[in-house]
Each structure stands twice: as C-alpha cells, then as structure tokens.
Design a protein around this motif. Sequence first.
Motif: not given
Lengths: 235, 235
Positions: B176-191
């Motif tokens: 659940s926390q990872a999802q919120s990080v993915a939303v706020s950090r798109p570059e990290l999510a992309a990586l």
Amino acid sequence: MTTGPSTSSGPSADRGVIDLLGLLAYAELGSFFRLAADAGLAPSLRSQGRLAAIAATEQVHYQAIRDRLVELGADPEEAMAPFVEPLDAWHERTRPKTWLESLVKTYVGDGIAGDFYCKVAELADDGTRAVVESATAETGRAEFIAETVREAVEKDPALSGRLSLWARRLVGEALSQAQSVAVSRPELAALLASGTGDGAEEGTAALGHLAEVSRMFAALTARHSARLEAMGLTA
Amino acid sequence: MTTGPSTSSGPSADRGVIDLLGLLAYAELGSFFRLAADAGLAPSLRSQGRLAAIAATEQVHYQAIRDRLVELGADPEEAMAPFVEPLDAWHERTRPKTWLESLVKTYVGDGIAGDFYCKVAELADDGTRAVVESATAETGRAEFIAETVREAVEKDPALSGRLSLWARRLVGEALSQAQSVAVSRPELAALLASGTGDGAEEGTAALGHLAEVSRMFAALTARHSARLEAMGLTA
C-alpha cells in the motif's frame, strides 16, 4: 606496565574488574537504546543520522566489552545484571525533553563512562586495557556534540542556564544511583575506592567504602566542569 | 558489466537510481530507530544485545548509502525526504506487539530491502553496485532471526498462524505504501517497472507504471514465501 597487546585472559580476573566491565557494558547498551529512542527529538533527518551514528558507536563498545567478559570466563549478562536497574533508573529520571538536552546528556554520560574506562584501564589486565583504550579512542563525536551545544548557546544565551541546570541534574541523579550501587556491590565499591582489587574488608567496611566512592565520584565529576565548559555551559 | 570496483561517480547518476538509494538509505535509518525502539520487547538482556547488533548493522548500511549519495553529487537528505512519510507510515501501521512479531518484521523488512538492493545492483553504476553488495553480504543475522522464530513456532505451533497473518499484514501495508510512492515518484516507478532509467513517458504513463510497479512488487514478494518458510511460517 607494558604498552603492547597482551595475551592475558582467562577466568583469573578480579571480581571487581568483572563488575566494572559489566557496568560499562550495560551502560553502553542502555545508552544505545536511549539515544535511539531520543531520535524523535532530532531537528532534521541529518541530525537523526548523526544520532544513529553515535548510538551505533555505543553498540560497538558494548560488543567489545561483552566479548572481553566472555574471554575472561565471565557470563556477560550476569555481569551486567546488577547494573540494569540503577542505569535504567538513571535514564528514567533524566529523560531529555529537547534535542539539546539529549546531546548534553550524551556528552555528560559519555564523560562519566570515560572516567570509569580510565579506572578500568588503571586496574585491569593488559588485554582488558587494550579493549578499553580502543573504546575510548574516538573523540570526533564528542567534539561534534560539544560544538553543536556551544553554537546553540551562543545563538540563544538563555539556553546556558537551563542546560547547565540540566547537566547538574544528570550528575546528581548519577551520583544517587552510584550510591545505591556502592551499597549493593561492596567489591566494586572497594575496587573503586582503593584502586586495588583487594576486597578483604568488604562488608564491615561497606560504609567506609561508600564514603570513599562518593569522594571518588566527586573527583571523577570534577572533570565534569571541563566538559561543561567545552559545551559553553557552567558547572 | 565489469565485476571489479569502478571509479565511476559524479553527478551523472540517473534520478531514479538516486531515488532508489534515498529510499534504501531512509529504510535503513528508519529500521535502525524502530528496531532500537522495540528493545523493550526483547525477553532477555542477551536478546536486547543481539537486537542492538542488528540495529547497528542497519546504521552501517545507512551510512554507506548516504556516503555513496554524496559521492554521486546528490544531497542525501533531499534524496531520502520523499520516503520518510511512507516508510514512517509503514512502521506506524506495523508496530510489533511481541518480540517474535518484531523479529518477523525485521526479517520480512530486510528481505524486501534486499530485493530492492538487487534492483539497484542491476541498474546502477559499478561503484554503487559495490556499496550495495557489501550492504547485502552478511547473512548471519538473518539466519539467527529465522532460527529463533522457527524454534518458537516449533515449541508453540499456535504461533504459526498468528505470525503468518502478521507477515501478510507487513507485506500488505508495504504494498500500500509502495503504491503511494509510485504515484508521487513516477521516475522511480518507471525505473523499477522497466529496468531502465528512461523516464521519457513518465507522467502520461504514470498509471501504467503504477500497474507495472504492482507487478514488480508482486514478483519481489514472491520471494517473500521462501522467507516465511525459512521461519517456519506459511504465506
């Protein structure tokens, strides 16, 4: 008297030295946990990281003393046990409410521990002395703490009185706990009072030891004034 | 592709790698403080000491990653900042109530961190890879934790269900926390999603990344089952 490393070890260590090492081991472990628990007081992520580094150093010292106790044939947890209550009580009575109080406490507590380390170095075998000397070798963190407090006091001189009072309370509470330890650990009291491991007159002379321990503690805390000055505080 | 140490450093590091290192740095620092705070749950002085050793290792990892961020020209606190809230929230929602819960949390949390370390090793420059590999090199503590939990579960099989449920909650809250990080950090999510640092389609493709991150996280947590088995628990 030799300065090189020694191979002396084994279960021949004086009971008082074991006591002293047990005291220091738990002092380091207790400080580790208390420091970490004070993390919430740190004003920034950077300060939290520094606090973590200071705490981790205490863990390294704890481990070194614990290992030495094992080498000396002592049960380390047994050696620490008598000091858990008085040290926990000290921490309980001196809970820092601010980041600066936490720093002053660490500096004062480390200073007192340093004095006890010197006592161990004076009394113990070469192998133990080497452990103790490596535990007291690094001074960088103490300088960082003193500097941080000094800067804060320079910026806001009103802090000086409050933090000086806090430092006095820290020492007062430590003295009070030391008295109770001296009563319950006459061999340790004798060791600290006499500078020898000869506990022949323990028991009957417990009250005499107690007075001597108070004097010794007073002498130790005389160095406390120098530490306060280093932080820009007054004794 | 080379395996030897490299001198590559400087501010050329991909923003996603900096993010990933910031995440890991704060994960280590946060774990350090939370583990230390759980000390009161330890059943003995000995266990407290072991817990201190585990926590101190986290501090060493934190320091190594922080140093690497500085070498890469990043501000380490800035790199950590976006992850303070989600990681603190994870800790807040998963406060262990028992010593065993604390051990399971450490094991599970370390395992997930280990998966992220692998991801960094895969994506980052040689110098960073060396830091990451040394952080994940020691496995002794993980074995100690798994063994302790396994022994407790063998003695009291009723614990298995409770601790397995606890482990599922730990991963659920992390997801659940990872999802919120993915939303706020798109570059990290992309990586994390692509395995490359190419963030060209970030923003417009944020929702796509989000799904991919979920899949990646699912894959990472597949290894979670093996970890649970090592502790005598079930996924």
